[in-house]
Design a protein around this motif. Structure first.
Motif, PDB file in Angstrom:
ATOM      1  N   UNK A  41       0.824  -1.203   0.000  1.00 40.87           N
ATOM      2  CA  UNK A  41       0.000   0.000   0.000  1.00 40.87           C
ATOM      3  C   UNK A  41       0.863   1.259   0.000  1.00 40.87           C
ATOM      4  N   UNK A  42       1.902   1.243   0.849  1.00 41.02           N
ATOM      5  CA  UNK A  42       2.750   2.430   0.953  1.00 41.02           C
ATOM      6  C   UNK A  42       3.449   2.706  -0.384  1.00 41.02           C
ATOM      7  N   UNK A  43       3.851   1.642  -1.078  1.00 41.18           N
ATOM      8  CA  UNK A  43       4.540   1.879  -2.358  1.00 41.18           C
ATOM      9  C   UNK A  43       3.573   2.493  -3.379  1.00 41.18           C
ATOM     10  N   UNK A  44       2.304   2.065  -3.356  1.00 43.02           N
ATOM     11  CA  UNK A  44       1.302   2.671  -4.257  1.00 43.02           C
ATOM     12  C   UNK A  44       1.084   4.137  -3.897  1.00 43.02           C
ATOM     13  N   UNK A  45       1.015   4.406  -2.607  1.00 45.83           N
ATOM     14  CA  UNK A  45       0.813   5.789  -2.166  1.00 45.83           C
ATOM     15  C   UNK A  45       2.022   6.653  -2.506  1.00 45.83           C
ATOM     16  N   UNK A  46       3.214   6.085  -2.324  1.00 44.11           N
ATOM     17  CA  UNK A  46       4.424   6.866  -2.625  1.00 44.11           C
ATOM     18  C   UNK A  46       4.481   7.206  -4.120  1.00 44.11           C
ATOM     19  N   UNK A  47       4.187   6.210  -4.948  1.00 42.13           N
ATOM     20  CA  UNK A  47       4.271   6.446  -6.398  1.00 42.13           C
ATOM     21  C   UNK A  47       3.226   7.465  -6.864  1.00 42.13           C
ATOM     22  N   UNK A  48       2.104   7.514  -6.127  1.00 43.97           N
ATOM     23  CA  UNK A  48       1.001   8.403  -6.546  1.00 43.97           C
ATOM     24  C   UNK A  48       1.399   9.875  -6.490  1.00 43.97           C
ATOM     25  N   UNK A  49       2.499  10.183  -5.803  1.00 39.71           N
ATOM     26  CA  UNK A  49       2.921  11.590  -5.703  1.00 39.71           C
ATOM     27  C   UNK A  49       3.404  12.127  -7.048  1.00 39.71           C
ATOM     28  N   UNK A  50       3.844  11.229  -7.935  1.00 38.32           N
ATOM     29  CA  UNK A  50       4.448  11.682  -9.193  1.00 38.32           C
ATOM     30  C   UNK A  50       3.367  11.764 -10.280  1.00 38.32           C
ATOM     31  N   UNK A  51       2.946  13.002 -10.569  1.00 37.20           N
ATOM     32  CA  UNK A  51       1.886  13.211 -11.557  1.00 37.20           C
ATOM     33  C   UNK A  51       0.573  13.576 -10.897  1.00 37.20           C
ATOM     34  N   UNK A  52       0.601  13.701  -9.571  1.00 37.71           N
ATOM     35  CA  UNK A  52      -0.621  14.082  -8.852  1.00 37.71           C
ATOM     36  C   UNK A  52      -0.953  15.555  -9.143  1.00 37.71           C
ATOM     37  N   UNK A  53      -2.245  15.889  -9.278  1.00 30.80           N
ATOM     38  CA  UNK A  53      -2.620  17.296  -9.490  1.00 30.80           C
ATOM     39  C   UNK A  53      -2.110  18.148  -8.326  1.00 30.80           C
ATOM     40  N   UNK A  54      -1.684  19.369  -8.621  1.00 24.54           N
ATOM     41  CA  UNK A  54      -1.129  20.256  -7.600  1.00 24.54           C
ATOM     42  C   UNK A  54      -2.122  20.417  -6.457  1.00 24.54           C
ATOM     43  N   UNK A  55      -1.645  20.222  -5.247  1.00 24.97           N
ATOM     44  CA  UNK A  55      -2.494  20.403  -4.070  1.00 24.97           C
ATOM     45  C   UNK A  55      -3.442  19.250  -3.812  1.00 24.97           C
ATOM     46  N   UNK A  56      -3.353  18.204  -4.612  1.00 27.08           N
ATOM     47  CA  UNK A  56      -4.299  17.096  -4.479  1.00 27.08           C
ATOM     48  C   UNK A  56      -3.820  16.032  -3.515  1.00 27.08           C
ATOM     49  N   UNK A  57      -4.662  15.005  -3.368  1.00 28.76           N
ATOM     50  CA  UNK A  57      -4.319  13.852  -2.539  1.00 28.76           C
ATOM     51  C   UNK A  57      -4.360  12.609  -3.426  1.00 28.76           C
ATOM     52  N   UNK A  58      -4.101  11.453  -2.801  1.00 26.64           N
ATOM     53  CA  UNK A  58      -4.169  10.173  -3.518  1.00 26.64           C
ATOM     54  C   UNK A  58      -5.496  10.046  -4.268  1.00 26.64           C
ATOM     55  N   UNK A  59      -6.584  10.520  -3.668  1.00 24.79           N
ATOM     56  CA  UNK A  59      -7.926  10.369  -4.246  1.00 24.79           C
ATOM     57  C   UNK A  59      -8.127  11.239  -5.488  1.00 24.79           C
ATOM     58  N   UNK A  60      -7.191  12.158  -5.740  1.00 30.67           N
ATOM     59  CA  UNK A  60      -7.334  13.013  -6.920  1.00 30.67           C
ATOM     60  C   UNK A  60      -6.699  12.407  -8.158  1.00 30.67           C
ATOM     61  N   UNK A  61      -6.196  11.164  -8.029  1.00 34.39           N
ATOM     62  CA  UNK A  61      -5.672  10.475  -9.190  1.00 34.39           C
ATOM     63  C   UNK A  61      -4.350  11.038  -9.654  1.00 34.39           C
ATOM     64  N   UNK A  62      -3.997  10.697 -10.899  1.00 32.62           N
ATOM     65  CA  UNK A  62      -2.643  10.979 -11.357  1.00 32.62           C
ATOM     66  C   UNK A  62      -2.628  11.122 -12.879  1.00 32.62           C
ATOM     67  N   UNK A  63      -1.759  11.989 -13.362  1.00 33.48           N
ATOM     68  CA  UNK A  63      -1.493  12.093 -14.804  1.00 33.48           C
ATOM     69  C   UNK A  63      -0.015  11.818 -14.997  1.00 33.48           C
ATOM     70  N   UNK A  64       0.331  10.549 -15.143  1.00 30.12           N
ATOM     71  CA  UNK A  64       1.737  10.194 -15.305  1.00 30.12           C
ATOM     72  C   UNK A  64       1.920   9.597 -16.696  1.00 30.12           C
ATOM     73  N   UNK A  65       1.744  10.480 -17.666  1.00 31.16           N
ATOM     74  CA  UNK A  65       1.796  10.065 -19.066  1.00 31.16           C
ATOM     75  C   UNK A  65       3.228   9.663 -19.412  1.00 31.16           C
ATOM     76  N   UNK A  66       3.336   8.605 -20.199  1.00 29.06           N
ATOM     77  CA  UNK A  66       4.658   8.073 -20.545  1.00 29.06           C
ATOM     78  C   UNK A  66       5.572   9.171 -21.069  1.00 29.06           C
ATOM     79  N   UNK A  67       6.821   9.136 -20.632  1.00 30.92           N
ATOM     80  CA  UNK A  67       7.889  10.041 -21.063  1.00 30.92           C
ATOM     81  C   UNK A  67       7.827  11.410 -20.391  1.00 30.92           C
ATOM     82  N   UNK A  68       6.776  11.663 -19.616  1.00 31.30           N
ATOM     83  CA  UNK A  68       6.669  12.960 -18.937  1.00 31.30           C
ATOM     84  C   UNK A  68       7.658  13.009 -17.769  1.00 31.30           C
ATOM     85  N   UNK A  69       7.821  14.204 -17.217  1.00 29.03           N
ATOM     86  CA  UNK A  69       8.666  14.349 -16.028  1.00 29.03           C
ATOM     87  C   UNK A  69       8.167  13.447 -14.904  1.00 29.03           C
ATOM     88  N   UNK A  70       6.827  13.396 -14.768  1.00 31.54           N
ATOM     89  CA  UNK A  70       6.251  12.557 -13.717  1.00 31.54           C
ATOM     90  C   UNK A  70       6.606  11.095 -13.952  1.00 31.54           C
TER      91      UNK A  70
END
Lengths: 447, 447
Positions: A41-70
């Motif tokens: 669970x912690x690894x999923x939560x940790x990874x969710x930080x990369x591409x998360x909407x600014x100011x969001x939480x895990x529940x706000x999902x993620x935009x980690x499109x391939x090749x992006x900085x995220x």
């Protein structure tokens, strides 16, 4: 959604287990170590930080499109987790990350496990990610419990699953068109992008794995549909990844003034389209089976409130494990289209523009997944995968098996995508159990 | 399409005719001068040069959008033709061109005839243009044959019929919103545009004609529908200009993966829309009458081949001479929408965003048009006008009558818009005959 789950960690009697056939595993009363659910669970939560909407939480999902900085940052975290599991991550020329844990028998080919960590824009924190991080957790569990497998265990985190070119396709087939040497701007952009994640577009062919070079491929994934959630079944055993046909339907009527054209004189393309939409649904649901058919895209011309539609273009997509059934349903829709054209005084053409063959899961692996789940007291059901996955590419080089866990409400490709932590842990434990069962099974040859 | 037509020009026995009621005209064996059909055709052809596509011919249609250079040039030609008919053209503050031929009785209000010469982009050479140039031809015919009418005859070529603000609306009601003094850029642009055709945005109120200030208004127009052409009837007697209601329908389903979501678990907004489209058609055609209903505009979200549509927005437009019927049909569709929402597990809202009252043609003028046509041996039929016209504005200040001639194939607002030259001449002669009949009829008062 499920509550039955084992947390007890039991040391494997590896010497004995190694001699038992897969299906005898549970009957022999053997057990397997369990993954660390909290760590997963912690690894999923940790990874969710990369591409998360600014100011969001895990529940706000993620935009980690391939090749992006995220994506680059997320991949770095994945490699760090692999190192923590005792692996040395390697990036191939197609940008796929892999790491191999040696087995005890140098003559055996690796059991490959993995998925992807890139997402769609506005995606969720489970699609691909669960399978990738669970694979790492499985290896870390083996390491912690000092379980030595006979086969090498290899993790693959495939690049760019959500886009084109897919890393898993590059690893299992010819160099994807977008990475071929070419002056086309799209190709140039794809090659530049690949370099950002450590790939080498000039050497993509080197990433290719030969058919027969793996013992098998196992992928844990969220279902992305609502069947398991609706049926309250914690583990889905994938029968295969469906065949897909996509058609473009073009309906030509006559655009005309919506005020001055009496109803009987109209040749309204949208009325014909409405009949087609209903026909597609009716034909797809008229027989038993898991086939699906969808009109997802539709465009009206000229598209004004006071003009009778002169032209409608829409898609029809049909999916089923059987490409024969997919073709037969398409043919029935094309016949119905001609009846509708006659009824509505329009002209309808229906042209297939995409045809994908199914990728069937290996029957022995399906049985192994069921046995591993049963060993954990988890109910299973078999179902097709309506979505495409890396597994359909990897099936080209060896036996493929997929484990599904429930998607709450069937939602996916959305920040609302969610799978309960209990179900995530169940899936990882079934992946581990299946892997160990396959590892212990004496196999005559490739398949 | 018709061949029966009179070319003989007979001098009016004006003294006698003046005492006869309208419907006795034909029975009394009286005749009227005929318009010069060749001259009318030539004027249509000459005007078609302004706004014609580069290198094109008459058959390539015209884009003479109001206020454009082509419009300015076309208006200059129309004014030249008015001068040739003995009139002195005047441009009012709303850009309407008028010209008055005096009558013999100074106590009588003018009979107003006319239409418009602006077009839609990519339009044809008849919509509005025929009525405008036929009005000029009618006056020129009266002049040539030295027919003195009791009422003044006034031609009006209304500005910007196809757009907003309409010159005829400005001449018969309050100053249109777009010409009100305002700093809004759209208003500024409209006021600048109006100046280009000789209007004066600051004085638009001066263009307003008082209710009761005209004896009547007569407008010849192409049908723009296919009824007369299909029925082979050369003259349509317009019963009125229809009421219009426009609704926006919003259907909320659940967007989901088209591969992973089984058919029974879907909430597909486009399937609900298909049922609505068919329901709109079925409800509109279930009872006798000339009512029409159209779903002309439809948009799907997210509109991708592999995603179940989550949201559809579409219009519903209903037209009929009776605004009660229009409202009743809309209510029936709204009820059906709720049934469809329940069937498809979607949520449907249906909101009216436009409501236009009908403008009914004066019954005595309808009878006069029929008599004038009969006098020429031309068959007639009554029909509503499904399209809007200047006549619906002018009906606010006096009795209104409209004459329709056939549109070949019902095509309009298109370069393919066509009315045979014989039908054009028939329409002009019926306009002339009706005008003379009204002129001769002793009327007690305003209407």
């Amino acid at each position: 959604m499920t509550t039955t789950r084992r947390r007890a960690v039991l040391q494997l009697a590896t010497g004995l287990a190694a001699t038992l056939p897969v299906t005898s595993w549970a009957r022999a009363g053997l057990s397997v170590p369990a993954v660390n659910a909290e760590r997963l669970r912690r690894s999923l939560e940790d990874l969710s930080a990369f591409g998360r909407p600014a100011g969001g939480t895990f529940a706000d999902g993620v935009s980690r499109v391939a090749y992006s900085e995220a994506d680059v940052a997320g991949r770095a975290l994945a490699m760090q987790l692999m190192r923590a599991a005792g692996l040395t991550p390697v990036v191939d020329a197609a940008g796929n990350i892999s790491g191999r844990r040696p087995g005890s028998d140098p003559s055996l080919r690796p059991i490959l496990i993995g998925s992807h960590i890139d997402t769609v824009p506005g995606g969720g924190n489970f699609d691909g990610i669960l399978g990738s991080l669970a694979a790492i957790e499985v290896v870390r569990t083996l390491e912690e419990h000092q379980v030595r497998t006979r086969h090498p265990i290899e993790i693959a985190i495939w690049s760019n699953e959500e886009g084109d070119p897919m890393g898993s396709a590059a690893a299992t087939g010819p160099v994807p068109a977008l990475l071929m040497d070419s002056a086309a701007p799209a190709n140039a952009a794809a090659r530049d992008a690949l370099r950002r994640i450590g790939g080498d577009p000039a050497k993509v062919a080197s990433a290719r794995r030969a058919p027969g070079s793996i013992r098998c491929y196992l992928e844990l994934h969220i279902e992305q549909g609502g069947v398991l959630d609706a049926e309250k079944v914690p583990i889905g055993v994938v029968e295969g990844i469906v065949a897909i046909d996509q058609y473009e339907v073009t309906i030509e009527g006559v655009a005309n003034h919506a005020g001055t054209t009496p109803m009987p004189l109209r040749q309204d393309a949208l009325i014909a389209a409405a009949k087609m939409i209903e026909a597609v649904n009716q034909i797809a649901t008229a027989e038993p089976g898991a086939q699906v058919a969808t009109v997802g895209k539709l465009e009206v011309t000229p598209n004004a409130a006071n003009v009778i539609p002169g032209r409608v273009r829409h898609t029809v997509e049909i999916r089923d494990l059987s490409s024969d059934k997919v073709a037969r349903l398409g043919a029935a829709m094309a016949r119905r289209a001609q009846q509708i054209a006659a009824e509505t005084q329009t002209r309808i053409t229906m042209t297939r523009y995409l045809h994908l063959e199914p990728a069937l899961a290996d029957p022995a692996l399906q049985t192994a997944i069921e046995a591993a789940a049963a060993n954990l007291g988890l109910r299973t059901m078999r179902l097709p995968s309506g979505a495409g996955h890396d597994a359909q590419e990897v099936a080209k080089i060896g036996p493929m098996g997929m484990i599904f866990v429930p998607s709450v409400g069937g939602v996916s490709h959305s920040p609302k995508e969610f799978t309960t932590w209990a179900d995530c842990a169940n899936g990882a434990n079934v992946l581990l159990g299946t892997l160990l069962a396959v590892d212990r099974k004496r196999s005559a040859g490739a398949r």
